[in-house]
Design a protein around this motif. Sequence first.
Motif, PDB file in Angstrom:
ATOM      1  N   ASP A 222       0.822  -1.213   0.000  1.00 43.08           N
ATOM      2  CA  ASP A 222       0.000   0.000   0.000  1.00 43.08           C
ATOM      3  C   ASP A 222       0.858   1.266   0.000  1.00 43.08           C
ATOM      4  N   PHE A 223       0.202   2.410  -0.209  1.00 45.25           N
ATOM      5  CA  PHE A 223       0.916   3.666  -0.451  1.00 45.25           C
ATOM      6  C   PHE A 223       1.685   4.131   0.785  1.00 45.25           C
ATOM      7  N   TRP A 224       1.251   3.717   1.944  1.00 46.27           N
ATOM      8  CA  TRP A 224       1.987   4.055   3.175  1.00 46.27           C
ATOM      9  C   TRP A 224       3.352   3.365   3.161  1.00 46.27           C
ATOM     10  N   LYS A 225       3.350   2.085   2.821  1.00 46.67           N
ATOM     11  CA  LYS A 225       4.594   1.312   2.748  1.00 46.67           C
ATOM     12  C   LYS A 225       5.502   1.862   1.640  1.00 46.67           C
ATOM     13  N   VAL A 226       4.909   2.158   0.500  1.00 50.23           N
ATOM     14  CA  VAL A 226       5.692   2.696  -0.615  1.00 50.23           C
ATOM     15  C   VAL A 226       6.291   4.056  -0.241  1.00 50.23           C
TER      16      VAL A 226
ATOM     17  N   LEU B 152       7.693  10.632   7.888  1.00 45.70           N
ATOM     18  CA  LEU B 152       6.619   9.884   7.233  1.00 45.70           C
ATOM     19  C   LEU B 152       5.247  10.398   7.670  1.00 45.70           C
ATOM     20  N   ASN B 153       5.138  10.707   8.969  1.00 49.75           N
ATOM     21  CA  ASN B 153       3.849  11.181   9.489  1.00 49.75           C
ATOM     22  C   ASN B 153       3.431  12.527   8.895  1.00 49.75           C
ATOM     23  N   GLU B 154       4.394  13.251   8.335  1.00 52.56           N
ATOM     24  CA  GLU B 154       4.050  14.492   7.640  1.00 52.56           C
ATOM     25  C   GLU B 154       3.093  14.239   6.471  1.00 52.56           C
ATOM     26  N   TYR B 155       3.118  13.026   5.950  1.00 53.75           N
ATOM     27  CA  TYR B 155       2.207  12.681   4.848  1.00 53.75           C
ATOM     28  C   TYR B 155       0.748  12.673   5.292  1.00 53.75           C
ATOM     29  N   LEU B 156       0.536  12.667   6.617  1.00 54.49           N
ATOM     30  CA  LEU B 156      -0.838  12.736   7.140  1.00 54.49           C
ATOM     31  C   LEU B 156      -1.243  14.178   7.426  1.00 54.49           C
TER      32      LEU B 156
ATOM     33  N   GLN C 101      -7.196   4.860   2.379  1.00 52.58           N
ATOM     34  CA  GLN C 101      -8.218   5.617   3.121  1.00 52.58           C
ATOM     35  C   GLN C 101      -7.610   6.238   4.375  1.00 52.58           C
ATOM     36  N   GLU C 102      -6.749   5.480   5.043  1.00 59.63           N
ATOM     37  CA  GLU C 102      -6.132   5.961   6.290  1.00 59.63           C
ATOM     38  C   GLU C 102      -5.224   7.168   6.049  1.00 59.63           C
ATOM     39  N   MET C 103      -4.684   7.266   4.848  1.00 60.86           N
ATOM     40  CA  MET C 103      -3.828   8.416   4.523  1.00 60.86           C
ATOM     41  C   MET C 103      -4.658   9.603   4.033  1.00 60.86           C
ATOM     42  N   LEU C 104      -5.733   9.312   3.318  1.00 63.96           N
ATOM     43  CA  LEU C 104      -6.514  10.393   2.698  1.00 63.96           C
ATOM     44  C   LEU C 104      -7.457  11.068   3.687  1.00 63.96           C
TER      45      LEU C 104
ATOM     46  N   PRO D 126      -7.407  11.853   6.961  1.00 61.05           N
ATOM     47  CA  PRO D 126      -6.924  12.989   7.768  1.00 61.05           C
ATOM     48  C   PRO D 126      -6.657  14.244   6.938  1.00 61.05           C
ATOM     49  N   LEU D 127      -6.198  14.060   5.700  1.00 58.56           N
ATOM     50  CA  LEU D 127      -5.936  15.234   4.847  1.00 58.56           C
ATOM     51  C   LEU D 127      -7.234  15.975   4.546  1.00 58.56           C
ATOM     52  N   VAL D 128      -8.250  15.198   4.196  1.00 65.03           N
ATOM     53  CA  VAL D 128      -9.551  15.783   3.856  1.00 65.03           C
ATOM     54  C   VAL D 128     -10.147  16.477   5.088  1.00 65.03           C
ATOM     55  N   ARG D 129     -10.035  15.813   6.239  1.00 66.54           N
ATOM     56  CA  ARG D 129     -10.592  16.343   7.484  1.00 66.54           C
ATOM     57  C   ARG D 129      -9.874  17.628   7.903  1.00 66.54           C
ATOM     58  N   ASN D 130      -8.533  17.572   7.884  1.00 62.71           N
ATOM     59  CA  ASN D 130      -7.760  18.755   8.313  1.00 62.71           C
ATOM     60  C   ASN D 130      -8.032  19.976   7.440  1.00 62.71           C
ATOM     61  N   ALA D 131      -8.341  19.730   6.182  1.00 64.60           N
ATOM     62  CA  ALA D 131      -8.597  20.853   5.269  1.00 64.60           C
ATOM     63  C   ALA D 131     -10.081  21.224   5.241  1.00 64.60           C
ATOM     64  N   ASN D 132     -10.878  20.600   6.136  1.00 63.54           N
ATOM     65  CA  ASN D 132     -12.324  20.871   6.191  1.00 63.54           C
ATOM     66  C   ASN D 132     -13.024  20.631   4.856  1.00 63.54           C
ATOM     67  N   LEU D 133     -12.652  19.543   4.209  1.00 62.03           N
ATOM     68  CA  LEU D 133     -13.216  19.251   2.890  1.00 62.03           C
ATOM     69  C   LEU D 133     -14.147  18.035   2.910  1.00 62.03           C
ATOM     70  N   THR D 134     -14.461  17.555   4.115  1.00 61.78           N
ATOM     71  CA  THR D 134     -15.266  16.335   4.226  1.00 61.78           C
ATOM     72  C   THR D 134     -16.581  16.440   3.448  1.00 61.78           C
ATOM     73  N   GLU D 135     -17.198  17.590   3.507  1.00 61.27           N
ATOM     74  CA  GLU D 135     -18.505  17.770   2.854  1.00 61.27           C
ATOM     75  C   GLU D 135     -18.394  17.908   1.338  1.00 61.27           C
ATOM     76  N   ALA D 136     -17.191  18.198   0.868  1.00 59.65           N
ATOM     77  CA  ALA D 136     -17.045  18.510  -0.561  1.00 59.65           C
ATOM     78  C   ALA D 136     -17.183  17.287  -1.460  1.00 59.65           C
ATOM     79  N   PHE D 137     -16.907  16.102  -0.920  1.00 62.09           N
ATOM     80  CA  PHE D 137     -16.811  14.925  -1.785  1.00 62.09           C
ATOM     81  C   PHE D 137     -17.898  13.896  -1.521  1.00 62.09           C
ATOM     82  N   ASN D 138     -18.436  13.347  -2.605  1.00 61.52           N
ATOM     83  CA  ASN D 138     -19.367  12.228  -2.482  1.00 61.52           C
ATOM     84  C   ASN D 138     -18.642  10.949  -2.092  1.00 61.52           C
ATOM     85  N   GLU D 139     -17.407  10.827  -2.573  1.00 62.34           N
ATOM     86  CA  GLU D 139     -16.636   9.614  -2.308  1.00 62.34           C
ATOM     87  C   GLU D 139     -15.153   9.960  -2.209  1.00 62.34           C
ATOM     88  N   VAL D 140     -14.461   9.227  -1.351  1.00 65.10           N
ATOM     89  CA  VAL D 140     -12.994   9.231  -1.361  1.00 65.10           C
ATOM     90  C   VAL D 140     -12.593   7.820  -1.790  1.00 65.10           C
TER      91      VAL D 140
END
Lengths: 220, 220
Positions: free
Chosen positions: A58-62, A87-91, A119-122, A124-138
Amino acid sequence: MSVKAIFFDAYGTLFDVHSVSEKCEQFFPEKGMQISEIWRMKQLEYTWLRSLMDRYEDFWKVTEDSLLFALKALDLQASQEIRSALLNEYLRLKAFPEVPKALEMLSNRKMAILSNGTQEMLNPLVRNANLTEAFNEVISVDELKIYKPYMGVYELGTAKLSINKTDALFVTSNPWDASGAKTFGFQVCWINRNNKPFDELGVQPDLVVKNLEELANTLP
Amino acid sequence: MSVKAIFFDAYGTLFDVHSVSEKCEQFFPEKGMQISEIWRMKQLEYTWLRSLMDRYEDFWKVTEDSLLFALKALDLQASQEIRSALLNEYLRLKAFPEVPKALEMLSNRKMAILSNGTQEMLNPLVRNANLTEAFNEVISVDELKIYKPYMGVYELGTAKLSINKTDALFVTSNPWDASGAKTFGFQVCWINRNNKPFDELGVQPDLVVKNLEELANTLP
């Protein structure tokens, strides 16, 4: 251009992968951007190579592996703690400044993220940027265990949003991703933030803009 | 290490891809090595990306496309004549100096080239370096229309030499190619000419040497 749904790439398109360079710079002064660039280049290479070898991780390992390579390539010693901190900066990658407003302007359509990240990487990014409502799907390639630009990944997007590919716009800053999406049959917008040449892979994007704001102002 | 047959990668392993930098330098002073490096990096990327997108074009076309990208990336103007002259350098790449002697020392086994290049690109290189007699086969991925490190390419090698993969040694200077060959099940020798780190793709070569001479002196 008739656009009923929009897919967004995440890394480099909505979120700035070079956000990590600041933390790199803290640990390794004057090397931050260099680490970040090798890290990102190898991260992409490893997704392509693992896909071709049918050896998905997965992308975390890569991302962890490519960081390790970048540090070795620059002959930098880093403890497990430092590597974890980097590595945690990616979150915590930052959304590009124009993103929230632009997504709001585009919100009269179905919108989704379609990304190499887990999903585990994406999330937190969406949440931190307050974009949760913007997307129908991640949507993550992790479901298929193979990376972009494998065609099945783009197909997964259309299935998740129940949309025809010709009715959808795929938005990405990565020329190789734009080439993949165009090959699949999406309409494609390339975000060319830094005035770079497009890749020579035999296809061209339908639309080229310098950021998401320009896209929001352009789409009818 | 029991080795009944040896496969050699061509570009970077037997032949120096950066031979082209001299001609680049003639047309674009002080830019030769930079052109050559971007050219090579993109050439590889395009083989991986085209394979993943299932949009094969042969290595000559990919080499032409990647040159075009390199020139654009450096904002260099080049006529069709200049581009052709640069591209044709790929038919005149020099063998590394130790290659002829080392191949002679190793010649009590079946030996073959297994390369991304087309027959039309490989044959002049082998001929110019007087290596025609050294190889039982010159094998090109062009037969399969997909590039390394796709497993089928390595499989093609074993079929052509009628050899079990565990009896064969695969020799390459490219870490991603070594990782592919190892994943397939070959014994693998990585030629590390420039003291670089190996790729972080979850496998390691069986043998690491600095050039083919060291390999010839090492193999029993």
